[in-house]
Structure formats: structure tokens, C-alpha cells
Design an enzyme around this catalytic site. Structure first.
Site, PDB file in Angstrom:
ATOM      1  N   TRP A 126      -2.017  -3.664 -13.257  1.00 15.71           N
ATOM      2  CA  TRP A 126      -1.704  -2.474 -12.455  1.00 15.71           C
ATOM      3  C   TRP A 126      -0.207  -2.256 -12.348  1.00 15.71           C
ATOM      4  O   TRP A 126       0.270  -1.118 -12.469  1.00 15.71           O
ATOM      5  CB  TRP A 126      -2.376  -2.558 -11.088  1.00 15.71           C
ATOM      6  CG  TRP A 126      -3.856  -2.544 -11.251  1.00 15.71           C
ATOM      7  CD1 TRP A 126      -4.725  -3.563 -11.014  1.00 15.71           C
ATOM      8  CD2 TRP A 126      -4.648  -1.469 -11.782  1.00 15.71           C
ATOM      9  NE1 TRP A 126      -6.005  -3.188 -11.345  1.00 15.71           N
ATOM     10  CE2 TRP A 126      -5.995  -1.916 -11.821  1.00 15.71           C
ATOM     11  CE3 TRP A 126      -4.371  -0.175 -12.246  1.00 15.71           C
ATOM     12  CZ2 TRP A 126      -7.043  -1.114 -12.294  1.00 15.71           C
ATOM     13  CZ3 TRP A 126      -5.411   0.627 -12.712  1.00 15.71           C
ATOM     14  CH2 TRP A 126      -6.711   0.151 -12.731  1.00 15.71           C
ATOM     15  N   ASP A 194       2.257  -0.400  -4.339  1.00 17.17           N
ATOM     16  CA  ASP A 194       0.875  -0.048  -4.632  1.00 17.17           C
ATOM     17  C   ASP A 194       0.020  -1.042  -3.842  1.00 17.17           C
ATOM     18  O   ASP A 194      -0.011  -2.233  -4.145  1.00 17.17           O
ATOM     19  CB  ASP A 194       0.624  -0.185  -6.140  1.00 17.17           C
ATOM     20  CG  ASP A 194      -0.847   0.012  -6.512  1.00 17.17           C
ATOM     21  OD1 ASP A 194      -1.661   0.306  -5.616  1.00 17.17           O
ATOM     22  OD2 ASP A 194      -1.172  -0.119  -7.713  1.00 17.17           O
ATOM     23  N   LYS A 218     -11.435   0.913  -2.048  1.00 16.88           N
ATOM     24  CA  LYS A 218     -11.688  -0.529  -1.887  1.00 16.88           C
ATOM     25  C   LYS A 218     -11.794  -0.883  -0.391  1.00 16.88           C
ATOM     26  O   LYS A 218     -12.844  -1.263   0.076  1.00 16.88           O
ATOM     27  CB  LYS A 218     -10.596  -1.335  -2.577  1.00 16.88           C
ATOM     28  CG  LYS A 218     -10.535  -1.010  -4.085  1.00 16.88           C
ATOM     29  CD  LYS A 218      -9.435  -1.721  -4.763  1.00 16.88           C
ATOM     30  CE  LYS A 218      -9.036  -1.097  -6.070  1.00 16.88           C
ATOM     31  NZ  LYS A 218     -10.101  -1.040  -7.080  1.00 16.88           N
TER      32      LYS A 218
HETATM   33  C1  PLP Z   1      -3.951  -2.313  -7.627  1.00 16.61           C
HETATM   34  C2  PLP Z   1      -4.510  -1.050  -8.223  1.00 16.61           C
HETATM   35  N1  PLP Z   1      -3.679  -0.028  -8.465  1.00 16.61           N
HETATM   36  C3  PLP Z   1      -4.117   1.121  -8.993  1.00 16.61           C
HETATM   37  C4  PLP Z   1      -5.441   1.316  -9.311  1.00 16.61           C
HETATM   38  C5  PLP Z   1      -5.893   2.610  -9.916  1.00 16.61           C
HETATM   39  O1  PLP Z   1      -6.542   3.347  -8.955  1.00 16.61           O
HETATM   40  P1  PLP Z   1      -7.251   4.735  -9.284  1.00 16.61           P
HETATM   41  O2  PLP Z   1      -8.412   4.409 -10.167  1.00 16.61           O
HETATM   42  O3  PLP Z   1      -7.627   5.222  -7.940  1.00 16.61           O
HETATM   43  O4  PLP Z   1      -6.270   5.608  -9.964  1.00 16.61           O
HETATM   44  C6  PLP Z   1      -6.354   0.277  -9.059  1.00 16.61           C
HETATM   45  C7  PLP Z   1      -7.794   0.437  -9.365  1.00 16.61           C
HETATM   46  O5  PLP Z   1      -8.587  -0.443  -9.296  1.00 16.61           O
HETATM   47  C8  PLP Z   1      -5.867  -0.942  -8.503  1.00 16.61           C
HETATM   48  O6  PLP Z   1      -6.698  -1.953  -8.254  1.00 16.61           O
END
Ligand code: PLP
Length: 382
Positions: A126, A194, A218
Site C-alpha cells: 500500500w 494512510d 475495514k
Molecule cells: C492500507 C490500505 N491502503 C489503501 C487501500 C486501498 O483502498 P481502496 O480499495 O478503498 O482504494 C487498502 C485496501 O485494502 C489498504 O488496506
């Protein structure tokens, strides 16, 4: 209710009844990484609102967003975030479309000039995606990387230049199963995080972050909406022209109603936030999350048939990643879990093995049942 009573009672502790409960009695246990388990009360209330929202005779799915019916929902969602995070007046709370993935680019678009440098920590999949998007807008300096440990650690002793536009961290790496426990506060540059997979799961000094973003799916609700908490003092400093819909200032001005918000997703987030508040807020949920993580990792460490690849001090309390010492046993364990109704425990396709996600809404009893299963398996194969 029944299982909850049994598992928390003294009787359970003496007799280990959870182990004896059959799948038929306990049902499916949801350890999914996201979208993930929601509190039962939230799902029940949301279901009622689909049929008749607050006895209005209308479904939540068909009301206008600029009606008093929805305005109170948005207001409660916003004010509950403020209260749970104990935010000061500099911070604004937004509910936006596009998932955390949109924030990977919206954050640098609003904060990073083309010739400037932003400091990023590279902690896994991520963080990697956030870095890739930031490079579209300016320069990126990696100030801490876990690449050498194959993302099983969190970088320590990072050094951030005071000229950096900001420092970006991913507080919890959902796939790698790592989490920042010593937050890099006070680096004299704005701190951007994030928090998609550990938002509101533990007490942090939220006012020390200048931008927090998190997909709701989540810890905070259903998929379809993003929470963004931003210190308004860091905005308006980039030279580029920002498209209207991507400029945080416009969303602040319009109270997250610049365009049609994801009404139902905001409603489910509001219910989840209300549930968290009624549970005692972040301090209480942190205690519950700590108990779940302790039970899980103590069990893991006590059973040589399993192995946790993540460095002990950097283990995530939300997403516990583990493998089998003997890879050949993975299939057996996966089959046992399937038979016993353990849902969502397969590791991410990029990592393999297993992952148990223990978000806010997951009851301790689910972890009790799962760890008993691990012990049973170890007795057989250990
Ligand atoms: C830490 C983290 N950041 C970003 C995301 C991406 O999120 P989205 O699918 O809502 O764009 C996720 C998705 O699991 C994640 O776990």
C-alpha cells in the site's frame, strides 16, 4: 448472544466450550481483510433503513442528500469522528468518494509542488502504491524502507529533511501484516497517513497528523466512502491548478456535499461510528483489540507448527499474517478452516500463507474459536 455468553463465561474458560461448539451452532466467522465484519447491530439498523428510514416512509437509498433527513446523518458522522479523535479546530472532517486509492494521488496533488520533495516510508504494497502516485506530482524521497526484510519490519530511526513537503506513512500494512507502533510525530513537516486498515482502532494523537485518509470498509463501515481528516492550514500552498472535485478546500467549503455523497455508505459509517462511541470510544476498543491480538499471537508463538514472519515488535494488531513451518500442511489447515466456517483467512495472493484480520467489530470469541482450531491442528500435526 448465546455463543457470546458461553465464550465469555467462567464456564467457558474452565471447560473450553468454544472448541466443542459445532460450526452449525456458531455459524461462519468472518476474518476478512476488507470489506470486513461489521457490528451486527449496524447491519440490522442499516437493513431497517433500507426499508423505512427513520419512519419517513422512504428508503435510505432514495432520499435526497440535501434533505434534513440526510443532513443529520452527515452531521452525526462528522461530529462523532471529531469526538472519537478529539480533534481541535484546525482539523476538518470529510467524507469523500474514490477509496483510499484516490487519496494516493489527491494528497500529493494538494500538497506537493512539482519541484518539491515529499518524504515517504516504503513499508509494503500500500505504501508502494502511494509512492507511485506521488511521483506523478513531484519528487519522492524514501526516508525509510522495509524492502530488505521483505516488508516484515517497520523502518526505525527515519530521518526527514525539514524541507520535505510532508512525511507519508501507512500506519498499518494490511497485506504484510505490519503496523507502526512508534509513530514518527514531530518531524517538523506535515504528517500524512494512510490509516485505511487501523483507523480508530487505537489511541493516537490524531491532532499531530495533518492529513489522515482511510477507506471505510475495514473499521468504519461499508465500502464506498473515504474518511479524510485534514489540517486546513496545510492547504492552498501548491502552485498547480487543482480540478474542482479534487481540491480538499472545496469539499471543506461544501461540507462534503460538493457533489452527491455516497449516501448509504455515509449512513453505515455513521452507524459504525455511533456503535464505537457507545462501546466506550477508541480507548475501549483499543483494549479489546489488544486482548484479541495478544490471544492470537501468544497462541501462534506457542505452536511450532505455525510461524509468524513479521518481526515481533512490528506485528499488526489488525492483520495477523502467518505461514506453516511445513508448507505442505497449508492445504490441510486451509481445508480444516473451510470446514469449520472460518471465512477470509487466506493470505493475500502476493504473500501466501494465512491472514487473520481482527478489526474493531470482530468479537474476542471469534479469536478464541480460531486459536482453539489452531491448537487442535497442532495436536494432530505438530
Ligand atoms: C492500507 C490500505 N491502503 C489503501 C487501500 C486501498 O483502498 P481502496 O480499495 O478503498 O482504494 C487498502 C485496501 O485494502 C489498504 O488496506
Amino acid at each position: 448472544m448465546f455463543i457470546s455468553y458461553i465464550c465469555t463465561s467462567k464456564f467457558y474458560q474452565m471447560m473450553n466450550v468454544a472448541n466443542a461448539l459445532t460450526r452449525e451452532v456458531r455459524g461462519i466467522l468472518n476474518f476478512n481483510a476488507g470489506p470486513s465484519i461489521l457490528p451486527k447491530e449496524v447491519i440490522e439498523e442499516a437493513s431497517r433503513a433500507i426499508l423505512d428510514f427513520n419512519t419517513s416512509g422512504l428508503s435510505i437509498l432514495e432520499i435526497g442528500h440535501r434533505t434534513p433527513l440526510f443532513e443529520v446523518v452527515m452531521e452525526e458522522a462528522r461530529s462523532t469522528v471529531r469526538e472519537l479523535m478529539q480533534l481541535g479546530t484546525d482539523h476538518e472532517v470529510l467524507f469523500l468518494h474514490g477509496g483510499a486509492t484516490t487519496q494516493f494521488m489527491q494528497a500529493p496533488m494538494n500538497l506537493l509542488n512539482e519541484k518539491d520533495i515529499a518524504a515517504y516510508t516504503e513499508t509494503g504494497t500500500w505504501a508502494g502504491k502511494a509512492i507511485k502516485e506521488a511521483k506523478l506530482f513531484g519528487h519522492v524521497e524514501i526516508v525509510g524502507s522495509a524492502k530488505e526484510s521483505n516488508y516484515t519490519t517497520i523502518p526505525k530511526n527515519i530521518s526527514v529533511s525539514p524541507t520535505s513537503a510532508y512525511l507519508h506513512i501507512t500506519t498499518n500494512e494490511t497485506i504484510a501484516g505490519t503496523q507502526w507502533h512508534n509513530l514518527p510525530y514531530d518531524r517538523n513537516v506535515p504528517l500524512v497517513a494512510d490509516m485505511s486498515s487501523d483507523i480508530l482502532s487505537r489511541q493516537l494523537d490524531f491532532n499531530k497528523f495533518d492529513l489522515i485518509y482511510a477507506g471505510a470498509q475495514k473499521n468504519m463501515g461499508a465500502a464506498g466512502v473515504n474518511l479524510v481528516v485534514v489540517n486546513k492550514n496545510i492547504l492552498g500552498k501548491v502552485k498547480r491548478t487543482i480540478p474542482t472535485i479534487l481540491d480538499y478546500r472545496n469539499h471543506i467549503k461544501e461540507g462534503s456535499m460538493l457533489n452527491t455523497p455516497p449516501v448509504f455508505a455515509v449512513y453505515v459509517a455513521m452507524l459504525t461510528l455511533r456503535w464505537l462511541k457507545n462501546k466506550g470510544g477508541v480507548a475501549a476498543i483499543e483494549k479489546a483489540n489488544d486482548a484479541k491480538a495478544k490471544l492470537f499471537y501468544d497462541t501462534l508463538d506457542g505452536l511450532p507448527v505455525f510461524r509468524g514472519p513479521v518481526a515481533e515488535e512490528d506485528r499488526s494488531k489488525m492483520n495477523a499474517v502467518f505461514v506453516m513451518q511445513e508448507a505442505a500442511l497449508e492445504k490441510e489447515f486451509a481445508e480444516l478452516c473451510k470446514k469449520e466456517g472460518m471465512y477470509g483467512i487466506k493470505g493475500h495472493r502476493s504473500v501466501g500463507g494465512f491472514r487473520v484480520s481482527m478489526y474493531n467489530a470482530l468479537p474476542l470469541e471469534s479469536v478464541m474459536v480460531f486459536t482453539e482450531l489452531m491448537k487442535d491442528f497442532a495436536r494432530h500435526y505438530g
